[in-house]
Design a protein around this motif. Structure first.
Motif, PDB file in Angstrom:
ATOM      1  N   ALA A  32       0.845  -1.201   0.000  1.00  0.00           N
ATOM      2  CA  ALA A  32       0.000   0.000   0.000  1.00  0.00           C
ATOM      3  C   ALA A  32       0.871   1.238   0.000  1.00  0.00           C
ATOM      4  CB  ALA A  32      -0.910   0.004   1.229  1.00  0.00           C
ATOM      5  N   GLU A  33       0.447   2.218  -0.745  1.00  0.00           N
ATOM      6  CA  GLU A  33       1.190   3.480  -0.788  1.00  0.00           C
ATOM      7  C   GLU A  33       0.779   4.371   0.372  1.00  0.00           C
ATOM      8  OE1 GLU A  33       0.865   5.550  -4.444  1.00  0.00           O
ATOM      9  OE2 GLU A  33       2.406   4.359  -5.455  1.00  0.00           O
ATOM     10  N   LYS A  34       1.749   4.858   1.101  1.00  0.00           N
ATOM     11  CA  LYS A  34       1.505   5.795   2.197  1.00  0.00           C
ATOM     12  C   LYS A  34       2.149   7.129   1.826  1.00  0.00           C
ATOM     13  CE  LYS A  34       2.365   6.630   7.106  1.00  0.00           C
ATOM     14  NZ  LYS A  34       3.043   6.127   8.335  1.00  0.00           N
ATOM     15  N   ALA A  35       1.309   8.148   1.726  1.00  0.00           N
ATOM     16  CA  ALA A  35       1.817   9.465   1.325  1.00  0.00           C
ATOM     17  C   ALA A  35       2.050  10.345   2.544  1.00  0.00           C
ATOM     18  CB  ALA A  35       0.827  10.141   0.383  1.00  0.00           C
ATOM     19  N   GLU A  36       3.121  11.114   2.494  1.00  0.00           N
ATOM     20  CA  GLU A  36       3.387  12.096   3.544  1.00  0.00           C
ATOM     21  C   GLU A  36       3.582  13.448   2.881  1.00  0.00           C
ATOM     22  OE1 GLU A  36       6.051  12.806   7.548  1.00  0.00           O
ATOM     23  OE2 GLU A  36       6.725  11.316   6.082  1.00  0.00           O
ATOM     24  N   MET A  37       2.786  14.408   3.344  1.00  0.00           N
ATOM     25  CA  MET A  37       2.836  15.750   2.750  1.00  0.00           C
ATOM     26  C   MET A  37       3.078  16.779   3.847  1.00  0.00           C
ATOM     27  SD  MET A  37      -0.451  15.307   0.201  1.00  0.00           S
ATOM     28  CE  MET A  37      -1.340  14.353   1.428  1.00  0.00           C
ATOM     29  N   LEU A  38       4.043  17.634   3.654  1.00  0.00           N
ATOM     30  CA  LEU A  38       4.388  18.654   4.637  1.00  0.00           C
ATOM     31  C   LEU A  38       4.537  19.999   3.951  1.00  0.00           C
ATOM     32  CD1 LEU A  38       7.167  16.713   6.608  1.00  0.00           C
ATOM     33  CD2 LEU A  38       4.803  17.060   7.339  1.00  0.00           C
ATOM     34  N   LEU A  39       4.072  21.046   4.617  1.00  0.00           N
ATOM     35  CA  LEU A  39       4.268  22.407   4.132  1.00  0.00           C
ATOM     36  C   LEU A  39       5.178  23.151   5.097  1.00  0.00           C
ATOM     37  CD1 LEU A  39       0.631  23.446   3.112  1.00  0.00           C
ATOM     38  CD2 LEU A  39       2.498  22.787   1.586  1.00  0.00           C
ATOM     39  N   CYS A  40       6.062  23.954   4.570  1.00  0.00           N
ATOM     40  CA  CYS A  40       6.916  24.810   5.394  1.00  0.00           C
ATOM     41  C   CYS A  40       6.495  26.257   5.149  1.00  0.00           C
ATOM     42  CB  CYS A  40       8.384  24.614   5.030  1.00  0.00           C
ATOM     43  SG  CYS A  40       9.513  25.648   6.009  1.00  0.00           S
ATOM     44  N   LEU A  41       5.970  26.905   6.198  1.00  0.00           N
ATOM     45  CA  LEU A  41       5.475  28.278   6.082  1.00  0.00           C
ATOM     46  C   LEU A  41       6.373  29.237   6.848  1.00  0.00           C
ATOM     47  CD1 LEU A  41       1.715  27.506   6.771  1.00  0.00           C
ATOM     48  CD2 LEU A  41       2.839  27.651   4.560  1.00  0.00           C
ATOM     49  N   GLU A  42       6.315  30.506   6.495  1.00  0.00           N
ATOM     50  CA  GLU A  42       7.117  31.491   7.219  1.00  0.00           C
ATOM     51  C   GLU A  42       6.706  31.522   8.689  1.00  0.00           C
ATOM     52  OE1 GLU A  42       6.381  35.733   6.689  1.00  0.00           O
ATOM     53  OE2 GLU A  42       4.663  35.241   5.423  1.00  0.00           O
ATOM     54  N   TYR A  43       7.680  31.782   9.551  1.00  0.00           N
ATOM     55  CA  TYR A  43       7.440  31.746  10.988  1.00  0.00           C
ATOM     56  C   TYR A  43       6.994  33.113  11.480  1.00  0.00           C
ATOM     57  CZ  TYR A  43       8.366  31.247  15.994  1.00  0.00           C
ATOM     58  OH  TYR A  43       8.238  31.212  17.351  1.00  0.00           O
ATOM     59  N   LEU A  44       5.867  33.124  12.196  1.00  0.00           N
ATOM     60  CA  LEU A  44       5.320  34.369  12.739  1.00  0.00           C
ATOM     61  C   LEU A  44       5.132  34.192  14.247  1.00  0.00           C
ATOM     62  CD1 LEU A  44       2.745  35.074   9.923  1.00  0.00           C
ATOM     63  CD2 LEU A  44       4.848  36.321  10.334  1.00  0.00           C
ATOM     64  N   PRO A  45       6.104  34.631  15.039  1.00  0.00           N
ATOM     65  CA  PRO A  45       6.096  34.354  16.486  1.00  0.00           C
ATOM     66  C   PRO A  45       5.007  35.074  17.276  1.00  0.00           C
ATOM     67  CG  PRO A  45       7.866  35.885  15.942  1.00  0.00           C
ATOM     68  CD  PRO A  45       7.293  35.411  14.632  1.00  0.00           C
ATOM     69  N   THR A  46       4.384  36.091  16.699  1.00  0.00           N
ATOM     70  CA  THR A  46       3.391  36.867  17.450  1.00  0.00           C
ATOM     71  C   THR A  46       2.094  36.088  17.646  1.00  0.00           C
ATOM     72  OG1 THR A  46       4.374  38.853  16.483  1.00  0.00           O
ATOM     73  CG2 THR A  46       2.275  39.131  17.597  1.00  0.00           C
ATOM     74  N   GLY A  47       1.855  35.071  16.834  1.00  0.00           N
ATOM     75  CA  GLY A  47       0.658  34.248  16.991  1.00  0.00           C
ATOM     76  C   GLY A  47      -0.493  34.722  16.125  1.00  0.00           C
ATOM     77  N   SER A  48      -1.688  34.275  16.474  1.00  0.00           N
ATOM     78  CA  SER A  48      -2.862  34.585  15.662  1.00  0.00           C
ATOM     79  C   SER A  48      -3.653  35.752  16.250  1.00  0.00           C
ATOM     80  CB  SER A  48      -3.787  33.361  15.563  1.00  0.00           C
ATOM     81  OG  SER A  48      -4.483  33.166  16.777  1.00  0.00           O
ATOM     82  N   LEU A  49      -4.499  36.326  15.409  1.00  0.00           N
ATOM     83  CA  LEU A  49      -5.359  37.436  15.830  1.00  0.00           C
ATOM     84  C   LEU A  49      -6.247  37.021  16.996  1.00  0.00           C
ATOM     85  CD1 LEU A  49      -6.727  40.217  15.433  1.00  0.00           C
ATOM     86  CD2 LEU A  49      -8.110  39.165  13.623  1.00  0.00           C
ATOM     87  N   ASN A  50      -6.628  35.767  17.045  1.00  0.00           N
ATOM     88  CA  ASN A  50      -7.535  35.284  18.083  1.00  0.00           C
ATOM     89  C   ASN A  50      -7.003  35.553  19.493  1.00  0.00           C
ATOM     90  OD1 ASN A  50     -10.046  33.741  18.599  1.00  0.00           O
ATOM     91  ND2 ASN A  50      -8.655  32.311  19.594  1.00  0.00           N
ATOM     92  N   GLU A  51      -5.672  35.597  19.635  1.00  0.00           N
ATOM     93  CA  GLU A  51      -5.058  35.810  20.942  1.00  0.00           C
ATOM     94  C   GLU A  51      -5.120  37.272  21.385  1.00  0.00           C
ATOM     95  OE1 GLU A  51      -1.101  34.029  21.010  1.00  0.00           O
ATOM     96  OE2 GLU A  51      -1.724  32.750  19.336  1.00  0.00           O
ATOM     97  N   TYR A  52      -5.511  38.169  20.485  1.00  0.00           N
ATOM     98  CA  TYR A  52      -5.483  39.604  20.794  1.00  0.00           C
ATOM     99  C   TYR A  52      -6.856  40.255  20.756  1.00  0.00           C
ATOM    100  CZ  TYR A  52      -0.487  38.998  20.194  1.00  0.00           C
ATOM    101  OH  TYR A  52       0.816  38.557  20.323  1.00  0.00           O
ATOM    102  N   LEU A  53      -7.895  39.455  20.570  1.00  0.00           N
ATOM    103  CA  LEU A  53      -9.246  40.017  20.536  1.00  0.00           C
ATOM    104  C   LEU A  53      -9.690  40.404  21.936  1.00  0.00           C
ATOM    105  CD1 LEU A  53     -11.014  37.573  18.057  1.00  0.00           C
ATOM    106  CD2 LEU A  53     -10.235  39.894  17.582  1.00  0.00           C
ATOM    107  N   SER A  54     -10.218  41.593  22.069  1.00  0.00           N
ATOM    108  CA  SER A  54     -10.758  42.051  23.349  1.00  0.00           C
ATOM    109  C   SER A  54     -11.760  43.153  23.067  1.00  0.00           C
ATOM    110  CB  SER A  54      -9.637  42.581  24.253  1.00  0.00           C
ATOM    111  OG  SER A  54      -9.021  43.714  23.673  1.00  0.00           O
ATOM    112  N   ASP A  55     -12.543  43.506  24.087  1.00  0.00           N
ATOM    113  CA  ASP A  55     -13.559  44.536  23.863  1.00  0.00           C
ATOM    114  C   ASP A  55     -12.922  45.920  23.776  1.00  0.00           C
ATOM    115  OD1 ASP A  55     -13.019  45.377  26.453  1.00  0.00           O
ATOM    116  OD2 ASP A  55     -14.763  44.385  27.312  1.00  0.00           O
ATOM    117  N   GLU A  56     -13.779  46.917  23.625  1.00  0.00           N
ATOM    118  CA  GLU A  56     -13.294  48.284  23.404  1.00  0.00           C
ATOM    119  C   GLU A  56     -12.551  48.852  24.609  1.00  0.00           C
ATOM    120  OE1 GLU A  56     -16.368  47.217  23.375  1.00  0.00           O
ATOM    121  OE2 GLU A  56     -17.465  47.772  21.558  1.00  0.00           O
TER     122      GLU A  56
END
Length: 254
Positions: A32-56
């Motif tokens: 059986a064929e087993k495929a492995e696929m990997l992507l290498c993306l630029e590193y962004l240490p600040t994280g995602s927008l979700n971590e910075y959402l807050s009210d006014e």
């Protein structure tokens, strides 16, 4: 890898390989064929927008939030504006917006994205997207178009400004929409006055404009949602916002 833009996370490399492994199938040993696929993306240490959402009342200041909104819009415009095949992201949400050291927004995660080979609408055969950010025409009929991303953008804009996904149930009703605009603007004025003094006129106009843009993106009728190029012009103040929402909401006082 061919999509290169300051507001889109760059794919810098990939790996795709297949291995033959012995496996059992119907009582027999087979290769059986087993495929492995990997992507290498630029590193962004600040994280995602979700971590910075807050009210006014707390969190990021207005200029940073406005810069993030602009960045998301510019990135989405680049995707939708691909000359041969526009790209529909289909999973725009705060966790898929990454931030650079300078809080520059970069759209990420194209696992659900589609190329719009022919102008018009696609009918999806399976569920896509994240609840809360999915356009109503997909929920009701699995219809996908560039305007699907515009609805998701509207939710994100409201979240960036207010910290939550709460908005008027009927965004096409001027009275409820204008009340929402006034309430949010009032909260921003109160935050500013407690810390630095009066919120200047330019900031007030930017906040008001961004809320209005977010609301028109949430129109249940996708044909009434603006294209991303029009949204950018609205952000810049070179195009009026008139899709059922007054551009002259009454200014509230704190």
């Amino acid at each position: 890898m061919t999509v290169k833009h300051p507001n889109i996370v760059q794919c810098v490399g990939y790996c795709y390989e297949t291995l033959n492994e012995v496996a059992s199938y119907n009582g027999k040993k087979v290769f059986a064929e087993k495929a492995e696929m990997l992507l290498c993306l630029e590193y962004l240490p600040t994280g995602s927008l979700n971590e910075y959402l807050s009210d006014e009342s707390s969190g990021l200041n207005w200029s940073t939030r406005y810069r993030i909104i602009e960045g998301i819009c510019y990135g989405l415009c680049h995707l939708h504006g691909q000359k041969d095949n526009p790209i529909i992201h289909l999973d725009l949400k705060p966790t898929n917006i990454l931030l650079s050291d300078g809080m520059i927004a970069k759209i990420a995660d194209f696992g659900l994205s589609m190329l719009l080979v022919q102008p018009g609408t696609i009918i999806a055969s399976s569920s896509l997207g994240t609840p809360g950010y999915i356009a109503p025409e997909f929920v009701n009929g699995r219809k996908i178009s560039l305007k699907s991303d515009i609805f998701s953008l509207g939710v994100i804009i409201i979240e960036i400004i207010t910290g939550g996904k709460d908005y008027p149930l009927d965004v096409t009703k001027p009275s409820s929409s204008n009340t929402f605009v006034d309430d949010v603007l009032c909260k921003w004025k109160n935050r500013r006055s407690r810390r630095y003094g009066t919120l200047d006129v330019n900031c007030q106009e930017e906040i008001k404009r961004c809320i209005q843009i977010g609301l028109i993106c949430l129109n249940p009728d996708r044909n009434q949602r603006p294209a991303i190029r029009n949204i950018i012009r609205m952000l810049q103040g070179t195009e009026s916002i008139d899709c059922g929402i007054s551009n002259h909401a009454t200014s509230s006082t704190g």
